[in-house]
Design a protein around this motif. Sequence first.
Motif, mmCIF file in Angstrom:
data_model
loop_
_atom_site.group_PDB
_atom_site.id
_atom_site.type_symbol
_atom_site.label_atom_id
_atom_site.label_comp_id
_atom_site.label_asym_id
_atom_site.label_seq_id
_atom_site.Cartn_x
_atom_site.Cartn_y
_atom_site.Cartn_z
ATOM 1 N N ILE A 183 0.746 -1.177 0.106
ATOM 2 C CA ILE A 183 -0.060 -0.057 -0.023
ATOM 3 C C ILE A 183 0.806 1.370 -0.182
ATOM 4 C CG2 ILE A 183 -1.874 1.435 1.581
ATOM 5 C CD1 ILE A 183 -2.845 -1.382 2.236
ATOM 6 N N ILE A 184 1.860 1.193 0.803
ATOM 7 C CA ILE A 184 2.922 2.482 0.992
ATOM 8 C C ILE A 184 3.347 2.629 -0.361
ATOM 9 C CG2 ILE A 184 4.776 3.324 1.941
ATOM 10 C CD1 ILE A 184 3.803 2.015 4.603
ATOM 11 N N GLN A 185 4.193 1.704 -0.803
ATOM 12 C CA GLN A 185 4.916 1.727 -2.142
ATOM 13 C C GLN A 185 4.181 2.150 -3.314
ATOM 14 O OE1 GLN A 185 5.665 -1.828 -4.744
ATOM 15 N NE2 GLN A 185 7.905 -1.471 -4.323
ATOM 16 N N LYS A 186 2.843 1.902 -3.689
ATOM 17 C CA LYS A 186 2.207 2.021 -4.713
ATOM 18 C C LYS A 186 1.298 3.650 -4.462
ATOM 19 C CE LYS A 186 3.317 -1.549 -6.819
ATOM 20 N NZ LYS A 186 4.074 -1.452 -7.751
ATOM 21 N N ALA A 187 0.847 3.798 -3.189
ATOM 22 C CA ALA A 187 0.371 4.971 -2.661
ATOM 23 C C ALA A 187 1.439 6.176 -2.948
ATOM 24 C CB ALA A 187 0.012 5.299 -1.168
ATOM 25 N N VAL A 188 2.716 5.874 -2.773
ATOM 26 C CA VAL A 188 3.829 6.885 -2.939
ATOM 27 C C VAL A 188 3.701 7.273 -4.736
ATOM 28 C CG1 VAL A 188 6.120 7.449 -2.705
ATOM 29 C CG2 VAL A 188 4.959 6.828 -0.825
ATOM 30 N N LEU A 216 1.411 6.817 -6.709
ATOM 31 C CA LEU A 216 0.303 7.548 -7.049
ATOM 32 C C LEU A 216 0.298 9.005 -6.658
ATOM 33 C CD1 LEU A 216 -2.212 4.805 -6.633
ATOM 34 C CD2 LEU A 216 -1.329 5.594 -8.631
ATOM 35 N N GLY A 217 1.041 9.668 -5.779
ATOM 36 C CA GLY A 217 1.134 10.892 -5.504
ATOM 37 C C GLY A 217 0.772 11.378 -3.992
ATOM 38 N N VAL A 218 0.407 10.188 -3.079
ATOM 39 C CA VAL A 218 -0.378 10.686 -1.782
ATOM 40 C C VAL A 218 1.126 11.424 -1.178
ATOM 41 C CG1 VAL A 218 1.168 8.784 -0.683
ATOM 42 C CG2 VAL A 218 -1.185 9.494 0.339
ATOM 43 N N TYR A 219 0.370 12.265 -0.342
ATOM 44 C CA TYR A 219 1.213 13.236 0.428
ATOM 45 C C TYR A 219 1.752 12.763 1.834
ATOM 46 C CZ TYR A 219 2.680 17.562 2.912
ATOM 47 O OH TYR A 219 3.461 18.518 3.775
ATOM 48 N N GLN A 220 0.760 11.837 2.553
ATOM 49 C CA GLN A 220 1.293 11.400 3.613
ATOM 50 C C GLN A 220 0.226 10.095 4.113
ATOM 51 O OE1 GLN A 220 -0.445 13.053 7.803
ATOM 52 N NE2 GLN A 220 1.983 13.879 7.953
ATOM 53 N N ILE A 221 0.831 9.259 4.687
ATOM 54 C CA ILE A 221 0.063 8.039 4.990
ATOM 55 C C ILE A 221 -0.056 7.663 6.499
ATOM 56 C CG2 ILE A 221 0.181 5.256 4.745
ATOM 57 C CD1 ILE A 221 1.856 5.772 2.088
ATOM 58 N N ILE A 222 -1.330 7.512 6.708
ATOM 59 C CA ILE A 222 -1.537 7.485 8.352
ATOM 60 C C ILE A 222 -2.303 6.187 8.514
ATOM 61 C CG2 ILE A 222 -2.635 8.638 10.486
ATOM 62 C CD1 ILE A 222 -2.502 10.549 6.965
ATOM 63 N N PRO A 223 -1.342 5.124 9.306
ATOM 64 C CA PRO A 223 -1.888 3.959 9.425
ATOM 65 C C PRO A 223 -2.778 4.047 10.709
ATOM 66 C CG PRO A 223 0.482 3.748 9.585
ATOM 67 C CD PRO A 223 0.097 5.283 9.203
ATOM 68 N N GLU A 267 10.148 2.110 10.865
ATOM 69 C CA GLU A 267 11.294 2.460 9.987
ATOM 70 C C GLU A 267 11.301 1.691 8.620
ATOM 71 O OE1 GLU A 267 14.917 3.520 8.835
ATOM 72 O OE2 GLU A 267 13.663 4.413 10.264
ATOM 73 N N ARG A 268 10.687 0.500 8.745
ATOM 74 C CA ARG A 268 10.542 -0.430 7.518
ATOM 75 C C ARG A 268 9.837 0.354 6.471
ATOM 76 N NH1 ARG A 268 12.355 -3.153 3.391
ATOM 77 N NH2 ARG A 268 10.722 -4.509 2.451
ATOM 78 N N TRP A 269 8.632 1.012 6.961
ATOM 79 C CA TRP A 269 7.739 1.480 6.180
ATOM 80 C C TRP A 269 8.324 3.035 5.359
ATOM 81 C CZ3 TRP A 269 2.983 1.225 10.021
ATOM 82 C CH2 TRP A 269 2.428 0.011 10.160
ATOM 83 N N ARG A 270 9.099 3.774 6.443
ATOM 84 C CA ARG A 270 9.833 4.872 6.073
ATOM 85 C C ARG A 270 10.928 4.491 4.808
ATOM 86 N NH1 ARG A 270 14.113 7.696 5.847
ATOM 87 N NH2 ARG A 270 15.436 6.137 6.755
ATOM 88 N N GLN A 271 11.608 3.450 5.132
ATOM 89 C CA GLN A 271 12.504 3.085 3.789
ATOM 90 C C GLN A 271 11.566 2.840 2.671
ATOM 91 O OE1 GLN A 271 14.498 -0.150 5.586
ATOM 92 N NE2 GLN A 271 15.542 1.120 6.911
ATOM 93 N N ILE A 272 10.598 2.058 2.608
ATOM 94 C CA ILE A 272 9.636 1.659 1.269
ATOM 95 C C ILE A 272 9.162 3.246 0.763
ATOM 96 C CG2 ILE A 272 7.617 0.673 0.703
ATOM 97 C CD1 ILE A 272 8.050 -1.378 2.779
ATOM 98 N N ALA A 273 8.801 4.189 1.656
ATOM 99 C CA ALA A 273 8.334 5.351 1.065
ATOM 100 C C ALA A 273 9.489 5.954 0.168
ATOM 101 C CB ALA A 273 7.755 6.273 2.128
ATOM 102 N N ALA A 287 10.380 4.200 -2.969
ATOM 103 C CA ALA A 287 9.093 4.423 -3.948
ATOM 104 C C ALA A 287 9.128 5.965 -4.595
ATOM 105 C CB ALA A 287 7.842 4.274 -3.259
ATOM 106 N N ALA A 288 9.559 6.950 -3.609
ATOM 107 C CA ALA A 288 9.693 8.199 -4.322
ATOM 108 C C ALA A 288 10.807 8.469 -4.967
ATOM 109 C CB ALA A 288 9.724 9.239 -2.817
ATOM 110 N N LYS A 289 11.832 7.616 -4.734
ATOM 111 C CA LYS A 289 12.872 7.898 -5.847
ATOM 112 C C LYS A 289 12.546 7.193 -7.262
ATOM 113 C CE LYS A 289 16.824 7.383 -2.335
ATOM 114 N NZ LYS A 289 17.874 6.609 -2.137
ATOM 115 N N GLN A 290 12.019 6.014 -6.886
ATOM 116 C CA GLN A 290 11.691 5.163 -8.344
ATOM 117 C C GLN A 290 10.618 6.181 -9.023
ATOM 118 O OE1 GLN A 290 8.412 3.980 -9.041
ATOM 119 N NE2 GLN A 290 9.314 3.287 -11.153
ATOM 120 N N ALA A 291 9.746 6.825 -8.478
ATOM 121 C CA ALA A 291 8.634 7.590 -9.091
ATOM 122 C C ALA A 291 9.301 9.061 -9.479
ATOM 123 C CB ALA A 291 7.353 7.442 -8.315
ATOM 124 N N GLY A 292 10.414 9.315 -8.958
ATOM 125 C CA GLY A 292 10.911 10.670 -9.162
ATOM 126 C C GLY A 292 10.107 11.944 -8.566
#
Length: 245
Positions: free
Chosen positions: A93-98, A100-107, A127-133, A136-141
């Motif tokens: 969810i985090i990877q794909k949401a980032v 797609l342009g999400v600004y913040q993810i709140i579990p 910490e794991r979720w932050r690394q994924i974000a 994903a942000a790098k990959q998506a530019g």
Amino acid sequence: MQHFFVTPSQVGETDIYIEGSDVNHMKNVLRMRYGEELTVSDGDNLKYRCAVERYEEGRAVLKILERMQSDTELSSRIYLFQGLPKQDKMELIIQKAVELGVYQIIPVSTSRCVVKLDEKKAVKKAERWRQIAVSAAKQAGRGYIPEVVPVISYQEALAQAKKLNVILIPYELERGMRETRKIIEAIKPGQSIAVFIGPEGGFEKEEVEQALGCGARAVTLGRRILRTETAGLTALSVLMFHLET
């Protein structure tokens, strides 16, 4: 072209300084050589086209070739309030949401959440979720790394969402897709948007009523039943299509 993030303090007049684990990634994993080009975002809506100038002890020095405004961010900030799912679904969810342009993810911990994180597990997961974000942000530019905040309660989530301009909660609607289109089309660029997604099993009826009482608009994502990891991404895709300029 490879993409990296820095803070504004790492940006000089003519050079950018890459530090930390990114240096090893550039030098030993990607094997980036002198003169090789890449892009860098400073998290403040600026993007730089650069070339590797040299490697120093503990850092890489990049020569700035071009400065430009980041054009990868949506006109509105979207906050995804995601009910905690089972297993590793949150990572997807985090990877794909980032992407797609999400600004913040709140579990969010809701009534039907099966997952219960103690303090130690919550810190490790965060910490794991932050690394994924970041990845994903790098990959998506992206020009910005979306924040994944610590898990909060449903009541805390509603209190935060009330500060935003629009609150959406996918739910069964008699009025169906026509009403949902009207709600989405009424969202204006620049408005902040909260999207509430339940865990497996969805929200309790009382939780939906509480959200509606806070000003949420109920929307439908179609006649098919979507998994929790699909519902949020579907909502984000619809919003991205509407807001993309």
